[in-house]
Structures are given as C-alpha cells and as structure tokens.
Design a protein around this motif. Structure first.
Motif, PDB file in Angstrom:
ATOM      1  N   SER A  83       0.802  -1.111   0.149  1.00 32.48           N
ATOM      2  CA  SER A  83       0.413   0.109   0.038  1.00 32.48           C
ATOM      3  C   SER A  83       0.473   1.095   0.170  1.00 32.48           C
ATOM      4  O   SER A  83       0.659   2.322   1.102  1.00 32.48           O
ATOM      5  CB  SER A  83      -0.674   0.252   1.399  1.00 32.48           C
ATOM      6  OG  SER A  83      -2.061  -1.371   1.245  1.00 32.48           O
ATOM      7  N   LEU A  84       1.680   1.468  -0.850  1.00 33.11           N
ATOM      8  CA  LEU A  84       3.054   2.601  -0.912  1.00 33.11           C
ATOM      9  C   LEU A  84       1.822   3.650  -1.186  1.00 33.11           C
ATOM     10  O   LEU A  84       1.212   3.668  -1.996  1.00 33.11           O
ATOM     11  CB  LEU A  84       3.449   2.089  -1.910  1.00 33.11           C
ATOM     12  CG  LEU A  84       4.921   0.802  -1.282  1.00 33.11           C
ATOM     13  CD1 LEU A  84       5.549   0.756  -2.390  1.00 33.11           C
ATOM     14  CD2 LEU A  84       6.284   2.198  -0.922  1.00 33.11           C
ATOM     15  N   LYS A  85       2.930   4.841  -0.453  1.00 28.83           N
ATOM     16  CA  LYS A  85       1.803   6.571  -1.492  1.00 28.83           C
ATOM     17  C   LYS A  85       3.481   6.959  -1.577  1.00 28.83           C
ATOM     18  O   LYS A  85       4.357   7.137  -1.171  1.00 28.83           O
ATOM     19  CB  LYS A  85       1.482   6.726   0.437  1.00 28.83           C
ATOM     20  CG  LYS A  85       0.480   5.846   1.207  1.00 28.83           C
ATOM     21  CD  LYS A  85       0.394   6.555   2.668  1.00 28.83           C
ATOM     22  CE  LYS A  85      -0.551   6.013   3.612  1.00 28.83           C
ATOM     23  NZ  LYS A  85      -1.179   5.849   4.719  1.00 28.83           N
ATOM     24  N   PRO A  86       3.075   8.470  -2.256  1.00 23.81           N
ATOM     25  CA  PRO A  86       3.508   8.748  -2.710  1.00 23.81           C
ATOM     26  C   PRO A  86       4.920   9.456  -1.552  1.00 23.81           C
ATOM     27  O   PRO A  86       5.889   9.520  -1.649  1.00 23.81           O
ATOM     28  CB  PRO A  86       3.176  10.345  -3.155  1.00 23.81           C
ATOM     29  CG  PRO A  86       1.365   9.099  -3.206  1.00 23.81           C
ATOM     30  CD  PRO A  86       1.368   8.475  -2.708  1.00 23.81           C
ATOM     31  N   GLU A  87       4.162   9.899   0.011  1.00 23.62           N
ATOM     32  CA  GLU A  87       4.992  10.374   0.468  1.00 23.62           C
ATOM     33  C   GLU A  87       5.841   8.639   1.345  1.00 23.62           C
ATOM     34  O   GLU A  87       6.933   9.734   1.920  1.00 23.62           O
ATOM     35  CB  GLU A  87       3.966  11.140   2.003  1.00 23.62           C
ATOM     36  CG  GLU A  87       3.286   9.410   2.205  1.00 23.62           C
ATOM     37  CD  GLU A  87       2.004  10.312   1.819  1.00 23.62           C
ATOM     38  OE1 GLU A  87       2.042  10.337   0.410  1.00 23.62           O
ATOM     39  OE2 GLU A  87       1.260   9.952   2.885  1.00 23.62           O
ATOM     40  N   ASP A  88       6.077   7.773   0.941  1.00 23.77           N
ATOM     41  CA  ASP A  88       7.219   7.223   0.853  1.00 23.77           C
ATOM     42  C   ASP A  88       8.536   6.601   0.294  1.00 23.77           C
ATOM     43  O   ASP A  88       9.295   6.124   0.255  1.00 23.77           O
ATOM     44  CB  ASP A  88       6.797   5.308   0.891  1.00 23.77           C
ATOM     45  CG  ASP A  88       5.112   5.284   1.998  1.00 23.77           C
ATOM     46  OD1 ASP A  88       4.063   4.483   1.392  1.00 23.77           O
ATOM     47  OD2 ASP A  88       5.765   5.637   3.368  1.00 23.77           O
ATOM     48  N   THR A  89       7.901   8.013  -0.656  1.00 24.20           N
ATOM     49  CA  THR A  89       8.879   7.771  -1.588  1.00 24.20           C
ATOM     50  C   THR A  89      10.185   8.922  -0.928  1.00 24.20           C
ATOM     51  O   THR A  89      10.571   9.259  -0.470  1.00 24.20           O
ATOM     52  CB  THR A  89       8.898   8.931  -2.751  1.00 24.20           C
ATOM     53  OG1 THR A  89       7.798   8.406  -3.514  1.00 24.20           O
ATOM     54  CG2 THR A  89      10.315   9.328  -3.896  1.00 24.20           C
ATOM     55  N   ALA A  90      11.424   7.680  -1.522  1.00 24.22           N
ATOM     56  CA  ALA A  90      13.106   8.415  -0.523  1.00 24.22           C
ATOM     57  C   ALA A  90      13.973   7.018  -1.198  1.00 24.22           C
ATOM     58  O   ALA A  90      13.629   6.310  -1.467  1.00 24.22           O
ATOM     59  CB  ALA A  90      12.508   7.972   1.130  1.00 24.22           C
ATOM     60  N   VAL A  91      15.496   7.431  -0.284  1.00 28.73           N
ATOM     61  CA  VAL A  91      16.171   6.477  -1.193  1.00 28.73           C
ATOM     62  C   VAL A  91      15.955   5.539   0.512  1.00 28.73           C
ATOM     63  O   VAL A  91      16.020   6.450   1.599  1.00 28.73           O
ATOM     64  CB  VAL A  91      17.500   7.294  -0.728  1.00 28.73           C
ATOM     65  CG1 VAL A  91      18.918   5.948  -0.905  1.00 28.73           C
ATOM     66  CG2 VAL A  91      17.620   8.273  -2.112  1.00 28.73           C
ATOM     67  N   TYR A  92      16.000   3.989   0.509  1.00 26.68           N
ATOM     68  CA  TYR A  92      16.139   3.616   1.446  1.00 26.68           C
ATOM     69  C   TYR A  92      17.257   3.227   2.406  1.00 26.68           C
ATOM     70  O   TYR A  92      17.886   2.276   0.708  1.00 26.68           O
ATOM     71  CB  TYR A  92      14.880   2.486   1.137  1.00 26.68           C
ATOM     72  CG  TYR A  92      13.800   2.995   1.505  1.00 26.68           C
ATOM     73  CD1 TYR A  92      12.951   3.710   0.320  1.00 26.68           C
ATOM     74  CD2 TYR A  92      12.962   2.989   2.422  1.00 26.68           C
ATOM     75  CE1 TYR A  92      11.621   4.302   0.565  1.00 26.68           C
ATOM     76  CE2 TYR A  92      11.328   3.120   3.140  1.00 26.68           C
ATOM     77  CZ  TYR A  92      10.468   4.151   1.657  1.00 26.68           C
ATOM     78  OH  TYR A  92       9.502   4.622   1.695  1.00 26.68           O
ATOM     79  N   TYR A  93      17.951   2.985   2.816  1.00 25.55           N
ATOM     80  CA  TYR A  93      19.307   2.593   3.489  1.00 25.55           C
ATOM     81  C   TYR A  93      19.188   1.870   4.355  1.00 25.55           C
ATOM     82  O   TYR A  93      17.993   2.352   5.726  1.00 25.55           O
ATOM     83  CB  TYR A  93      19.997   3.739   4.167  1.00 25.55           C
ATOM     84  CG  TYR A  93      20.273   5.250   3.440  1.00 25.55           C
ATOM     85  CD1 TYR A  93      19.394   6.247   3.180  1.00 25.55           C
ATOM     86  CD2 TYR A  93      21.051   5.023   2.791  1.00 25.55           C
ATOM     87  CE1 TYR A  93      19.496   6.969   2.455  1.00 25.55           C
ATOM     88  CE2 TYR A  93      21.683   5.702   1.436  1.00 25.55           C
ATOM     89  CZ  TYR A  93      21.034   7.337   1.524  1.00 25.55           C
ATOM     90  OH  TYR A  93      21.152   7.927   1.358  1.00 25.55           O
ATOM     91  N   CYS A  94      20.193   0.889   4.389  1.00 28.98           N
ATOM     92  CA  CYS A  94      19.951  -0.723   5.635  1.00 28.98           C
ATOM     93  C   CYS A  94      21.052  -0.531   6.471  1.00 28.98           C
ATOM     94  O   CYS A  94      21.810   0.278   5.845  1.00 28.98           O
ATOM     95  CB  CYS A  94      20.605  -1.973   4.331  1.00 28.98           C
ATOM     96  SG  CYS A  94      20.953  -3.546   5.424  1.00 28.98           S
TER      97      CYS A  94
END
Length: 116
Positions: A83-94
């Motif tokens: 259920s991804l949202k536009p506000e989830d847009t980002a660079v994701y880091y482990c």
C-alpha cells in the motif's frame, strides 16, 4: 561489513515493493538490522528494525503497511512495503549495529519512488 541493498524502483500508489539487504557477515553478529529512509530536504528517519531476538519496531507512518523480516541462512533482511504512498518516496538505507561495539554500518541506498 558490507551491505548490499536492492529492490527499489518506481511504482504507483497502492502497489508493493520488497527491499533486500544482504550482509557480508553472520547476521547474529548484529544487535539489530534496520531500514532508514531519507527524502529530499528531510532528515534520515528510521522506518523499521529487527533485533537479534526477532523483536520488530516500525515508524508510525508505516505501521500496518510495511513488514521487516530476515533470513538467517542468507544473512539478509527484507522490507516488504505494501500500500505504498507518494510520501514513501525516498532513498532507503539498510543499517546494522555490531554486537559489542555498537558500531553501525550503512548500505549504499536504494531509491523508492511512488507516483500518485
């Protein structure tokens, strides 16, 4: 420690992605493994984490939509994002924290873009 993150991409709102992060060291050498994200102009924030005991925690903004898990045999941590949202847009880091020293290592980041 080397962390290889993968799985990012461009999706539409409501769709899903799964991120993977493979560690070069045995997963039980870490206190915890987690995923952070950073959107342009924002600070890096914790999204989800899993401890050596298997306890999980999530940011309020992703609770009920994201699930963190791990495969001990593959020394890999996953982030299932639904259920991804536009506000989830980002660079994701482990991220991992080393047992004993508490030192932290970061992966190279993977871009997640959610269009409306």
């Amino acid at each position: 420690v080397q962390l290889q993150a993968s799985g990012g991409g461009l999706v539409q709102a409501g769709e899903s992605l799964r991120l993977s992060c493979a560690a070069s060291r045995n997963i039980f050498s870490f206190n915890a493994m987690g995923w952070y994200r950073q959107a342009p102009g924002n600070q890096r924030e914790l999204v989800a984490a899993i401890t050596i005991a298997g306890t999980t925690g999530y940011a309020d903004s992703v609770k009920g939509r994201f699930t963190i898990s791990r495969d001990n045999a593959k020394n890999t941590v996953y982030l299932q994002m639904n259920s991804l949202k536009p506000e989830d847009t980002a660079v994701y880091y482990c991220n991992v924290e080393i047992r004993g020293s508490g030192y932290q290592y970061w992966g190279q980041g993977t871009q997640v873009t959610v269009s409306s």
